[in-house]
Design a protein around this motif. Structure first.
Motif, PDB file in Angstrom:
ATOM      1  N   UNK A 147      11.329  -6.357   2.611  1.00 56.76           N
ATOM      2  CA  UNK A 147      11.523  -7.604   3.335  1.00 56.76           C
ATOM      3  C   UNK A 147      12.721  -7.606   4.241  1.00 56.76           C
ATOM      4  N   UNK A 148      13.669  -6.686   4.028  1.00 55.07           N
ATOM      5  CA  UNK A 148      14.826  -6.594   4.925  1.00 55.07           C
ATOM      6  C   UNK A 148      14.375  -6.271   6.341  1.00 55.07           C
ATOM      7  N   UNK A 149      14.979  -6.911   7.320  1.00 55.29           N
ATOM      8  CA  UNK A 149      14.424  -6.828   8.676  1.00 55.29           C
ATOM      9  C   UNK A 149      14.530  -5.421   9.267  1.00 55.29           C
ATOM     10  N   UNK A 150      15.570  -4.662   8.972  1.00 54.11           N
ATOM     11  CA  UNK A 150      15.656  -3.287   9.463  1.00 54.11           C
ATOM     12  C   UNK A 150      14.677  -2.401   8.701  1.00 54.11           C
ATOM     13  N   UNK A 151      14.585  -2.593   7.408  1.00 59.61           N
ATOM     14  CA  UNK A 151      13.639  -1.836   6.581  1.00 59.61           C
ATOM     15  C   UNK A 151      12.213  -2.025   7.076  1.00 59.61           C
ATOM     16  N   UNK A 152      11.829  -3.250   7.335  1.00 58.44           N
ATOM     17  CA  UNK A 152      10.446  -3.531   7.729  1.00 58.44           C
ATOM     18  C   UNK A 152      10.128  -3.089   9.148  1.00 58.44           C
ATOM     19  N   UNK A 153      11.123  -2.820   9.952  1.00 56.40           N
ATOM     20  CA  UNK A 153      10.887  -2.284  11.295  1.00 56.40           C
ATOM     21  C   UNK A 153      10.769  -0.764  11.294  1.00 56.40           C
ATOM     22  N   UNK A 154      10.972  -0.151  10.151  1.00 57.26           N
ATOM     23  CA  UNK A 154      10.724   1.277  10.033  1.00 57.26           C
ATOM     24  C   UNK A 154      11.907   2.176  10.305  1.00 57.26           C
ATOM     25  N   UNK A 155      13.115   1.618  10.419  1.00 58.39           N
ATOM     26  CA  UNK A 155      14.301   2.470  10.562  1.00 58.39           C
ATOM     27  C   UNK A 155      14.532   3.220   9.254  1.00 58.39           C
ATOM     28  N   UNK A 156      15.016   4.455   9.343  1.00 48.86           N
ATOM     29  CA  UNK A 156      15.147   5.311   8.166  1.00 48.86           C
ATOM     30  C   UNK A 156      16.620   5.547   7.824  1.00 48.86           C
ATOM     31  N   UNK A 157      16.928   5.366   6.558  1.00 47.17           N
ATOM     32  CA  UNK A 157      18.267   5.655   6.040  1.00 47.17           C
ATOM     33  C   UNK A 157      18.083   6.055   4.584  1.00 47.17           C
ATOM     34  N   UNK A 158      18.047   7.362   4.346  1.00 51.52           N
ATOM     35  CA  UNK A 158      17.681   7.847   3.022  1.00 51.52           C
ATOM     36  C   UNK A 158      18.719   7.497   1.963  1.00 51.52           C
ATOM     37  N   UNK A 159      20.015   7.685   2.276  1.00 52.00           N
ATOM     38  CA  UNK A 159      21.024   7.509   1.230  1.00 52.00           C
ATOM     39  C   UNK A 159      22.271   6.766   1.688  1.00 52.00           C
ATOM     40  N   UNK A 160      22.269   6.180   2.898  1.00 48.29           N
ATOM     41  CA  UNK A 160      23.387   5.326   3.237  1.00 48.29           C
ATOM     42  C   UNK A 160      24.162   5.629   4.495  1.00 48.29           C
ATOM     43  N   UNK A 161      23.563   6.240   5.491  1.00 46.25           N
ATOM     44  CA  UNK A 161      24.279   6.475   6.741  1.00 46.25           C
ATOM     45  C   UNK A 161      24.712   5.185   7.408  1.00 46.25           C
ATOM     46  N   UNK A 162      23.831   4.201   7.414  1.00 50.17           N
ATOM     47  CA  UNK A 162      24.192   2.896   7.981  1.00 50.17           C
ATOM     48  C   UNK A 162      24.849   2.004   6.936  1.00 50.17           C
ATOM     49  N   UNK A 163      24.237   1.912   5.761  1.00 46.31           N
ATOM     50  CA  UNK A 163      24.705   0.977   4.728  1.00 46.31           C
ATOM     51  C   UNK A 163      26.106   1.340   4.246  1.00 46.31           C
ATOM     52  N   UNK A 164      26.384   2.621   4.098  1.00 45.98           N
ATOM     53  CA  UNK A 164      27.665   3.062   3.550  1.00 45.98           C
ATOM     54  C   UNK A 164      28.630   3.490   4.655  1.00 45.98           C
ATOM     55  N   UNK A 165      28.267   4.466   5.461  1.00 48.66           N
ATOM     56  CA  UNK A 165      29.255   5.130   6.316  1.00 48.66           C
ATOM     57  C   UNK A 165      29.521   4.413   7.623  1.00 48.66           C
ATOM     58  N   UNK A 166      28.494   4.021   8.346  1.00 50.54           N
ATOM     59  CA  UNK A 166      28.740   3.223   9.551  1.00 50.54           C
ATOM     60  C   UNK A 166      29.386   1.901   9.156  1.00 50.54           C
ATOM     61  N   UNK A 167      28.875   1.307   8.103  1.00 50.52           N
ATOM     62  CA  UNK A 167      29.381   0.026   7.612  1.00 50.52           C
ATOM     63  C   UNK A 167      30.869   0.119   7.270  1.00 50.52           C
ATOM     64  N   UNK A 352      18.398   3.613  16.676  1.00 55.76           N
ATOM     65  CA  UNK A 352      19.433   3.044  17.533  1.00 55.76           C
ATOM     66  C   UNK A 352      19.650   1.565  17.263  1.00 55.76           C
ATOM     67  N   UNK A 353      18.562   0.832  17.051  1.00 54.62           N
ATOM     68  CA  UNK A 353      18.671  -0.592  16.741  1.00 54.62           C
ATOM     69  C   UNK A 353      19.438  -0.801  15.440  1.00 54.62           C
ATOM     70  N   UNK A 354      19.143   0.001  14.435  1.00 57.29           N
ATOM     71  CA  UNK A 354      19.840  -0.127  13.150  1.00 57.29           C
ATOM     72  C   UNK A 354      21.329   0.155  13.307  1.00 57.29           C
ATOM     73  N   UNK A 355      21.660   1.203  14.064  1.00 55.05           N
ATOM     74  CA  UNK A 355      23.062   1.565  14.274  1.00 55.05           C
ATOM     75  C   UNK A 355      23.818   0.440  14.967  1.00 55.05           C
ATOM     76  N   UNK A 356      23.242  -0.095  16.029  1.00 51.54           N
ATOM     77  CA  UNK A 356      23.908  -1.156  16.794  1.00 51.54           C
ATOM     78  C   UNK A 356      24.060  -2.420  15.954  1.00 51.54           C
ATOM     79  N   UNK A 357      23.009  -2.795  15.229  1.00 48.61           N
ATOM     80  CA  UNK A 357      23.046  -4.032  14.446  1.00 48.61           C
ATOM     81  C   UNK A 357      24.087  -3.955  13.328  1.00 48.61           C
ATOM     82  N   UNK A 358      24.091  -2.855  12.587  1.00 48.26           N
ATOM     83  CA  UNK A 358      25.047  -2.720  11.484  1.00 48.26           C
ATOM     84  C   UNK A 358      26.467  -2.628  12.018  1.00 48.26           C
ATOM     85  N   UNK A 359      26.667  -1.882  13.101  1.00 48.11           N
ATOM     86  CA  UNK A 359      28.002  -1.758  13.687  1.00 48.11           C
ATOM     87  C   UNK A 359      28.544  -3.117  14.107  1.00 48.11           C
TER      88      UNK A 359
END
Length: 454
Positions: A147-167, A352-359
């Motif tokens: 249900x998360x909007x980035x998840x449902x758009x099909x962006x891939x983050x296996x173990x936390x590149x956006x959630x952990x490190x970019x964040x 790219x959308x996931x990177x920009x949004x999380x940043x």
């Protein structure tokens, strides 16, 4: 679904490995600060384990993985771990809760490197509570929860590149902007006080990262095996790429560069390890090692005191890994095909959308939280405390006892030695005043009666 004991055992082991990463991070960072601040750095990282562990089980797990509200956040159904199912896939739900907890712990701990040497301890505790609730939990929901909007758009983050490190990387930059530069930076040398400690920390991070990445397969399976080998491949490639850049630009390969390059590779492969093959992991490692080695130098041009290069390593490395999935992702491993595997540009666009949004979200919210603390109770130690060092000023301790203790011997007042001559007082170099290259233990020189050195 039936609980698989092999999967459960592997994720329990991975959970322990990921927990080890936070003490490893503490050593990695602790070796890079000056001797007078090493306990302050270790304390921030260990405190993150305690604080986030309680916040997670009572609140933020529910916000991150509870039933979706508009794609933005979970609800309070799992408050205090109530109403959790018996199983999540092939493992008990509580095992999944514990595994994800360790990610929630290390992410705010990563931020501490950017603002090293100058944060008030109490204010830091308040910051990580607020940040865990207002930043980490929403971003984790966006990217990983059904249900998360980035998840449902099909962006891939296996173990936390956006959630952990970019964040964490961009949050660290925001905090560094709010608290300002260390006294004397960049003119005063602020060299690492214990590089061997930093390499030990990097080794523990490398070791624990196998649980971080391969454990994210949530099973003992082929996907975990791919994530495991990709993790090691990218890390090795990044280490070599970083020291090659050092050799070409400075003429020397440094041990600190090797440690930093390894971490850069670990960061970059984190989002991609379950979606790329050996070619992809090698290219990602080389790109991360080279680009992060160059990126850490930008802080001097930007005049931003990111003390331990959280932005240059974690933010830049996370961006590199997340975007290169769009090129090297292959359905033969997991996920969908990227540009180089005839998948077109769609995946790269989603990445790219996931990177920009999380940043954007993390930077803005982190800056607001830090500024609110800074303007109310204060986020930074006083100039006097900063000069004294966090260890003594905040925790009344020193990492290294440099002054020998002298006690009066039987039958003497202590004013004279056995030969009846005056015994001079020892001269000790205070903690934190060692110059570059002296290491963690400053020389303690005791003058003898005849003027020699003991």
């Amino acid at each position: 679904m039936h609980i698989n004991t092999g999967d459960t055992a592997w994720i329990l082991a991975s959970t322990a490995l990921v927990l080890l990463m936070t003490p490893g991070l503490a050593l990695f960072y602790g070796g890079m600060v000056r001797a007078k601040n090493v306990l302050g750095m270790l304390m921030q990282n260990f405190a993150a384990i305690g604080v986030v562990s309680l916040v997670w089980v009572w609140l933020t797990y529910s916000l991150a993985f509870g039933p979706d509200n508009g794609g933005l956040i979970g609800n309070f159904n799992f408050f205090g771990l109530s109403n959790t199912d018996n199983a999540s896939g092939t493992i008990p739900t509580l095992v999944f809760v514990a595994f994800q907890l360790m990610f929630a712990v290390i992410t705010p701990a990563l931020i501490t490197g950017s603002s090293a040497d100058r944060l008030k301890f109490g204010s830091f505790i308040i910051f990580i509570i607020a940040w865990s609730v207002l930043v980490y939990a929403p971003v984790a929901h966006w990217v990983w929860a059904a249900g998360g909007w980035i998840h449902d758009r099909g962006a891939e983050d296996f173990a936390g590149g956006t959630v952990v490190h970019i964040n964490a990387g961009v949050a660290g930059l925001a905090v560094a902007m709010v608290v300002g530069k260390r006294q004397g930076w960049p003119k005063r040398p602020m060299v690492p006080h214990n590089v061997p400690m930093t390499l030990l920390g990097a080794g523990l991070l490398w070791f624990g990262w196998f649980g971080f990445n391969a454990g994210s397969a949530l099973g003992a399976n082929n996907l975990a095996a791919n994530a495991f080998i990709n993790t090691n491949t990218a890390t090795a490639a990044a280490l070599l790429a970083w020291i090659l850049v050092e050799k070409l630009t400075n003429g020397k390969c440094t041990t600190l560069g090797a440690a930093s390059g390894a971490v850069a590779g670990l960061v970059a492969i984190t989002p991609a390890c379950g979606f790329v093959n050996i070619l992809g992991s090698t290219v990602i490692g080389v790109a991360a090692g080279a680009l992060c080695a160059l990126a850490v130098r930008l802080k001097y041009r930007l005049k931003l005191d990111d003390a331990l290069d959280v932005g240059g390593v974690h933010f830049v490395g996370g961006v590199v890994g997340a975007l290169l999935i769009g090129f090297f992702g292959t359905a033969a491993v997991g996920g969908v095909d990227g540009v180089f595997y005839h998948g077109g540009w769609a995946l790269l666009g989603r990445q790219g959308l996931a990177v920009v949004a999380v940043t954007a979200y993390s930077f803005i919210m982190s800056w607001l939280i830090a500024m609110a603390i800074h303007k109310t109770i204060g986020f930074r130690v006083t100039p006097e405390q900063e000069e004294l060092g966090m260890d003594l000023a905040l925790h009344a301790e020193t990492a290294y006892e440099l002054s020998p203790s002298f006690t009066a011997s039987a039958g003497h007042s202590g004013a004279h030695g056995d030969n009846g001559t005056a015994e001079p007082e020892p001269v000790a170099v205070p903690v934190g005043t060692a110059t570059a290259g002296t290491g963690p233990v400053a020389a303690v020189i005791t003058a003898t009666a005849d003027g020699g050195a003991a």
